[in-house]
Design a protein around this motif. Structure first.
Motif, PDB file in Angstrom:
ATOM      1  N   SER A 244       0.804  -1.229   0.000  1.00 54.39           N
ATOM      2  CA  SER A 244       0.000   0.000   0.000  1.00 54.39           C
ATOM      3  C   SER A 244       0.834   1.275   0.000  1.00 54.39           C
ATOM      4  O   SER A 244       0.689   2.133  -0.877  1.00 54.39           O
ATOM      5  CB  SER A 244      -0.894   0.053   1.244  1.00 54.39           C
ATOM      6  OG  SER A 244      -2.039  -0.691   1.015  1.00 54.39           O
ATOM      7  N   VAL A 271      -2.847   0.649  -3.673  1.00 52.01           N
ATOM      8  CA  VAL A 271      -2.868   1.360  -2.394  1.00 52.01           C
ATOM      9  C   VAL A 271      -4.091   0.902  -1.600  1.00 52.01           C
ATOM     10  O   VAL A 271      -3.992   0.527  -0.424  1.00 52.01           O
ATOM     11  CB  VAL A 271      -2.927   2.895  -2.607  1.00 52.01           C
ATOM     12  CG1 VAL A 271      -3.133   3.614  -1.273  1.00 52.01           C
ATOM     13  CG2 VAL A 271      -1.675   3.392  -3.313  1.00 52.01           C
ATOM     14  N   GLU A 272      -5.215   0.918  -2.274  1.00 51.05           N
ATOM     15  CA  GLU A 272      -6.475   0.602  -1.601  1.00 51.05           C
ATOM     16  C   GLU A 272      -6.681  -0.914  -1.445  1.00 51.05           C
ATOM     17  O   GLU A 272      -7.019  -1.390  -0.371  1.00 51.05           O
ATOM     18  CB  GLU A 272      -7.617   1.202  -2.424  1.00 51.05           C
ATOM     19  CG  GLU A 272      -8.882   1.434  -1.660  1.00 51.05           C
ATOM     20  CD  GLU A 272      -9.899   2.106  -2.587  1.00 51.05           C
ATOM     21  OE1 GLU A 272      -9.671   3.259  -2.982  1.00 51.05           O
ATOM     22  OE2 GLU A 272     -10.899   1.447  -2.908  1.00 51.05           O
ATOM     23  N   ALA A 273      -6.437  -1.642  -2.534  1.00 47.27           N
ATOM     24  CA  ALA A 273      -6.679  -3.087  -2.494  1.00 47.27           C
ATOM     25  C   ALA A 273      -5.791  -3.762  -1.456  1.00 47.27           C
ATOM     26  O   ALA A 273      -6.245  -4.598  -0.672  1.00 47.27           O
ATOM     27  CB  ALA A 273      -6.427  -3.698  -3.873  1.00 47.27           C
ATOM     28  N   ALA A 275      -4.355  -2.539   1.160  1.00 48.51           N
ATOM     29  CA  ALA A 275      -4.680  -2.202   2.554  1.00 48.51           C
ATOM     30  C   ALA A 275      -5.724  -3.196   3.079  1.00 48.51           C
ATOM     31  O   ALA A 275      -5.777  -3.480   4.275  1.00 48.51           O
ATOM     32  CB  ALA A 275      -5.201  -0.773   2.661  1.00 48.51           C
ATOM     33  N   VAL A 276      -6.526  -3.723   2.177  1.00 50.64           N
ATOM     34  CA  VAL A 276      -7.458  -4.802   2.535  1.00 50.64           C
ATOM     35  C   VAL A 276      -6.714  -6.139   2.559  1.00 50.64           C
ATOM     36  O   VAL A 276      -6.786  -6.900   3.528  1.00 50.64           O
ATOM     37  CB  VAL A 276      -8.621  -4.907   1.520  1.00 50.64           C
ATOM     38  CG1 VAL A 276      -9.607  -6.000   1.942  1.00 50.64           C
ATOM     39  CG2 VAL A 276      -9.326  -3.571   1.333  1.00 50.64           C
ATOM     40  N   GLU A 278      -3.644  -7.018   2.921  1.00 47.38           N
ATOM     41  CA  GLU A 278      -2.647  -7.337   3.949  1.00 47.38           C
ATOM     42  C   GLU A 278      -3.333  -7.850   5.218  1.00 47.38           C
ATOM     43  O   GLU A 278      -2.813  -8.728   5.891  1.00 47.38           O
ATOM     44  CB  GLU A 278      -1.729  -6.138   4.246  1.00 47.38           C
ATOM     45  CG  GLU A 278      -2.414  -4.931   4.846  1.00 47.38           C
ATOM     46  CD  GLU A 278      -1.441  -3.762   5.060  1.00 47.38           C
ATOM     47  OE1 GLU A 278      -0.254  -3.873   4.723  1.00 47.38           O
ATOM     48  OE2 GLU A 278      -1.903  -2.714   5.567  1.00 47.38           O
TER      49      GLU A 278
ATOM     50  N   LEU B  25     -12.737  -4.116   8.601  1.00 43.34           N
ATOM     51  CA  LEU B  25     -13.101  -4.775   7.348  1.00 43.34           C
ATOM     52  C   LEU B  25     -14.612  -4.911   7.269  1.00 43.34           C
ATOM     53  O   LEU B  25     -15.262  -5.296   8.252  1.00 43.34           O
ATOM     54  CB  LEU B  25     -12.464  -6.165   7.248  1.00 43.34           C
ATOM     55  CG  LEU B  25     -10.935  -6.248   7.314  1.00 43.34           C
ATOM     56  CD1 LEU B  25     -10.479  -7.698   7.149  1.00 43.34           C
ATOM     57  CD2 LEU B  25     -10.289  -5.360   6.251  1.00 43.34           C
ATOM     58  N   ARG B  44     -15.410  -3.587  -3.949  1.00 43.89           N
ATOM     59  CA  ARG B  44     -14.781  -4.916  -3.876  1.00 43.89           C
ATOM     60  C   ARG B  44     -15.466  -5.725  -2.786  1.00 43.89           C
ATOM     61  O   ARG B  44     -16.166  -5.150  -1.938  1.00 43.89           O
ATOM     62  CB  ARG B  44     -13.272  -4.791  -3.665  1.00 43.89           C
ATOM     63  CG  ARG B  44     -12.860  -3.932  -2.486  1.00 43.89           C
ATOM     64  CD  ARG B  44     -11.340  -3.725  -2.391  1.00 43.89           C
ATOM     65  NE  ARG B  44     -10.887  -2.556  -3.117  1.00 43.89           N
ATOM     66  CZ  ARG B  44     -10.132  -2.577  -4.209  1.00 43.89           C
ATOM     67  NH1 ARG B  44      -9.704  -3.725  -4.683  1.00 43.89           N
ATOM     68  NH2 ARG B  44      -9.779  -1.470  -4.817  1.00 43.89           N
ATOM     69  N   VAL B  46     -14.513  -7.195  -0.127  1.00 46.04           N
ATOM     70  CA  VAL B  46     -14.168  -6.781   1.236  1.00 46.04           C
ATOM     71  C   VAL B  46     -13.530  -5.407   1.123  1.00 46.04           C
ATOM     72  O   VAL B  46     -12.683  -5.200   0.257  1.00 46.04           O
ATOM     73  CB  VAL B  46     -13.111  -7.701   1.893  1.00 46.04           C
ATOM     74  CG1 VAL B  46     -13.057  -7.460   3.397  1.00 46.04           C
ATOM     75  CG2 VAL B  46     -13.356  -9.147   1.578  1.00 46.04           C
ATOM     76  N   VAL B  47     -13.919  -4.495   1.975  1.00 45.41           N
ATOM     77  CA  VAL B  47     -13.252  -3.185   1.994  1.00 45.41           C
ATOM     78  C   VAL B  47     -12.704  -2.934   3.392  1.00 45.41           C
ATOM     79  O   VAL B  47     -13.191  -3.505   4.375  1.00 45.41           O
ATOM     80  CB  VAL B  47     -14.197  -2.025   1.596  1.00 45.41           C
ATOM     81  CG1 VAL B  47     -14.524  -2.082   0.112  1.00 45.41           C
ATOM     82  CG2 VAL B  47     -15.464  -2.022   2.433  1.00 45.41           C
ATOM     83  N   ALA B  48     -11.670  -2.099   3.464  1.00 40.71           N
ATOM     84  CA  ALA B  48     -11.073  -1.728   4.752  1.00 40.71           C
ATOM     85  C   ALA B  48     -11.395  -0.263   5.000  1.00 40.71           C
ATOM     86  O   ALA B  48     -10.989   0.606   4.233  1.00 40.71           O
ATOM     87  CB  ALA B  48      -9.563  -1.955   4.712  1.00 40.71           C
ATOM     88  N   ARG B  57      -7.096   8.522   1.733  1.00 41.25           N
ATOM     89  CA  ARG B  57      -8.167   8.068   0.848  1.00 41.25           C
ATOM     90  C   ARG B  57      -9.421   7.729   1.632  1.00 41.25           C
ATOM     91  O   ARG B  57     -10.121   6.771   1.318  1.00 41.25           O
ATOM     92  CB  ARG B  57      -7.736   6.813   0.113  1.00 41.25           C
ATOM     93  CG  ARG B  57      -6.637   7.055  -0.853  1.00 41.25           C
ATOM     94  CD  ARG B  57      -6.326   5.718  -1.480  1.00 41.25           C
ATOM     95  NE  ARG B  57      -5.759   5.924  -2.779  1.00 41.25           N
ATOM     96  CZ  ARG B  57      -6.257   5.420  -3.908  1.00 41.25           C
ATOM     97  NH1 ARG B  57      -7.327   4.676  -3.883  1.00 41.25           N
ATOM     98  NH2 ARG B  57      -5.673   5.664  -5.044  1.00 41.25           N
ATOM     99  N   CYS B  61      -8.999   2.691   4.198  1.00 39.92           N
ATOM    100  CA  CYS B  61      -7.648   2.582   4.762  1.00 39.92           C
ATOM    101  C   CYS B  61      -6.645   2.591   3.612  1.00 39.92           C
ATOM    102  O   CYS B  61      -6.878   1.982   2.578  1.00 39.92           O
ATOM    103  CB  CYS B  61      -7.543   1.261   5.540  1.00 39.92           C
ATOM    104  SG  CYS B  61      -5.872   0.754   6.006  1.00 39.92           S
ATOM    105  N   ASP B  62      -5.546   3.313   3.774  1.00 42.09           N
ATOM    106  CA  ASP B  62      -4.483   3.272   2.765  1.00 42.09           C
ATOM    107  C   ASP B  62      -3.150   2.846   3.381  1.00 42.09           C
ATOM    108  O   ASP B  62      -2.089   3.119   2.830  1.00 42.09           O
ATOM    109  CB  ASP B  62      -4.352   4.628   2.053  1.00 42.09           C
ATOM    110  CG  ASP B  62      -3.828   5.715   2.980  1.00 42.09           C
ATOM    111  OD1 ASP B  62      -3.671   5.459   4.194  1.00 42.09           O
ATOM    112  OD2 ASP B  62      -3.563   6.824   2.480  1.00 42.09           O
ATOM    113  N   GLY B  63      -3.225   2.205   4.528  1.00 40.54           N
ATOM    114  CA  GLY B  63      -2.010   1.686   5.160  1.00 40.54           C
ATOM    115  C   GLY B  63      -1.287   2.694   6.037  1.00 40.54           C
ATOM    116  O   GLY B  63      -0.337   2.335   6.732  1.00 40.54           O
TER     117      GLY B  63
END
Ligand code: FES
Ligand SMILES: [Fe+2]
Ligand SMILES: [Fe+2]
Lengths: 340, 69
Positions: A244, A271-273, A275-276, A278, B25, B44, B46-48, B57, B61-63
């Motif tokens: 990410s 970046v977005e995908a 973050a899910v 991981e 999540l 998608r 699953v989303v965070a 963003r 979540c963007d980490g």
């Protein structure tokens, strides 16, 4: 795709054999490996890459009948053994520090991926890379990214239903969630085209050094052996957990050097995908796998550290060349495009 | 933060998983209403959703939470 060029006696012998029609009576193939580091051995890595490729998209000039030829599997094993040994040797101290340490395995793996030592390719691309360096980065990556997710997919049928469901959920997103144009491999191909590079599968295999091939081969090694299924999932976890934030930097560097949004889009998406992913990979998959089968912990950590160490070597190689204003693989010459 | 999640087939189908030190999540949600009141469609399976308040963003979540420790 055509079979790559041979790079030494092993690939010469193997490629000569598989350029002929499958002959079940052809008999064993004797090859002798060079001494030295298998990870940096061009002959070994290109042979392994081609032998693995028989199980993916294969080559237009190779008879499909060769896929399970016992003499090829024997050579493959002969090449895989030193490669796996070298990987295990390289990460022994890091694996020992994580395996059996206190705390939740997912937390330990996050700590490992956050703190693993290595030069930051992402930071360089974000702030300093030239257009040509960005292109070079993209072309090296194409060797793996055009088959992104495929090696980990081999693991699906080897898992118990609950973990299998989690892995499929993650892979579904890698494969575009049912939308062909959003398949990550396809996004990468689009990025290559928009960056003025060749997006055909395997286009740069002949150009890249052993370390670039090794990045791809390690995933295939883990993915194609049931014995190494935990390493494959650890590898997946490390890929996802180091994506990410670096991808945000890659996207910024791609735009800074004047490439278009479609080039950056692959990285924006990650970046977005990731973050899910991981969270899914480390908490939902790796930690749960080990909860069910504690004996697999060491291999999960091995797979993760093997990924990180190869990435670190790859980054060091590129940055060293770029520091000297050289390329490991010069990107194709083209008209300079002035950013709008 | 405030986030409202809309269910795709009724709210009972939405599963929420809180990740230690990280995002939330969501499975089965159709959209998230962010702090700004804007509706963000779920793209998608699953989303965070960011819980640390530092994502660039948001609401996703963007980490970035990993840099806060
Ligand atoms: S929870 Fe991940 S960026 Fe906020
Ligand atoms: Fe991906
Ligand atoms: Fe991913």
């Amino acid at each position: 795709m055509k079979l790559p060029r041979a790079r030494g006696p092993v690939s010469t012998a193997v490629f000569e054999r598989i350029l002929q029609a499958r002959d079940v009576l052809a008999g064993p193939l004797r090859v002798e490996l060079a001494s030295g580091d298998p990870i940096e051995d061009d002959d070994l890595q290109v042979t392994l890459w081609a032998l693995y490729e028989l199980h993916y998209r294969s080559f237009e000039d190779v008879d499909e009948g060769w896929e399970w030829a016992p003499e090829l599997l024997a050579v493959r094993e002969q090449l895989e053994a030193p490669f796996e040994r070298a990987l295990r040797e390289e990460v022994r101290p890091q694996v020992a520090a994580v395996v059996g340490a206190p705390g939740d395995l997912a937390d330990r793996l996050f700590a490992l991926t956050d703190s693993f030592e290595g030069p930051s390719l992402a930071e360089h691309i974000q702030r300093h890379a030239t257009r040509e360096q960005v292109q070079e980065f993209l072309l090296h990556r194409s060797v793996y990214q055009l088959k992104e997710a495929d090696p980990h997919t081999w693991v699906i049928p080897r898992l118990e239903p609950d973990i299998k469901a989690r892995l499929v959920e993650l892979q579904f997103d890698e494969y575009g969630g049912g939308r062909p144009a959003r398949v990550h491999q396809a996004l990468y191909a689009r990025a290559l085209i928009e960056a003025g590079l060749d997006a055909s599968y395997g286009a740069y295999v002949d150009d890249v050094p052993a370390i670039t091939l090794a990045l791809s081969n390690a995933t295939s090694l883990f993915g194609l052996h049931r014995r190494l299924r935990a390493a494959a999932l650890g590898h997946l976890g490390a890929v996802e957990a180091t994506s990410s934030i670096p991808c945000r930097r890659f996207a910024a560097g791609i735009r800074r050097t004047g490439f278009s949004d479609p080039v950056a889009f692959f990285f924006d998406e990650h970046v977005e995908a990731d973050a899910v992913h991981e969270q899914l990979a480390l908490r939902g998959i790796c930690a749960e796998l080990v909860k069910a089968t504690p004996g697999l912990e060491a291999d999960v950590v091995f797979g993760a550290t093997a990924c990180l160490t190869l990435e670190a070597r790859f980054a060091a190689r590129l940055l060293e060349a770029w520091d000297n204003e050289e390329h490991v693989v010069p990107p194709p010459r083209q008209e300079a495009q002035v950013p709008a | 933060m405030t986030a409202a999640a809309g269910g795709r087939r009724g709210d009972s189908d939405v599963e929420v998983t809180l990740c230690p030190g990280g995002p939330m999540l969501l499975r089965g949600a159709s959209h998230v209403v962010g702090e700004d009141g804007a509706r963000h469609e779920v793209q998608r399976s699953v989303v965070a959703v960011c819980r640390c308040g530092s994502s660039a963003r948001a609401p996703w979540c963007d980490g970035t939470h990993k840099l806060l420790a």
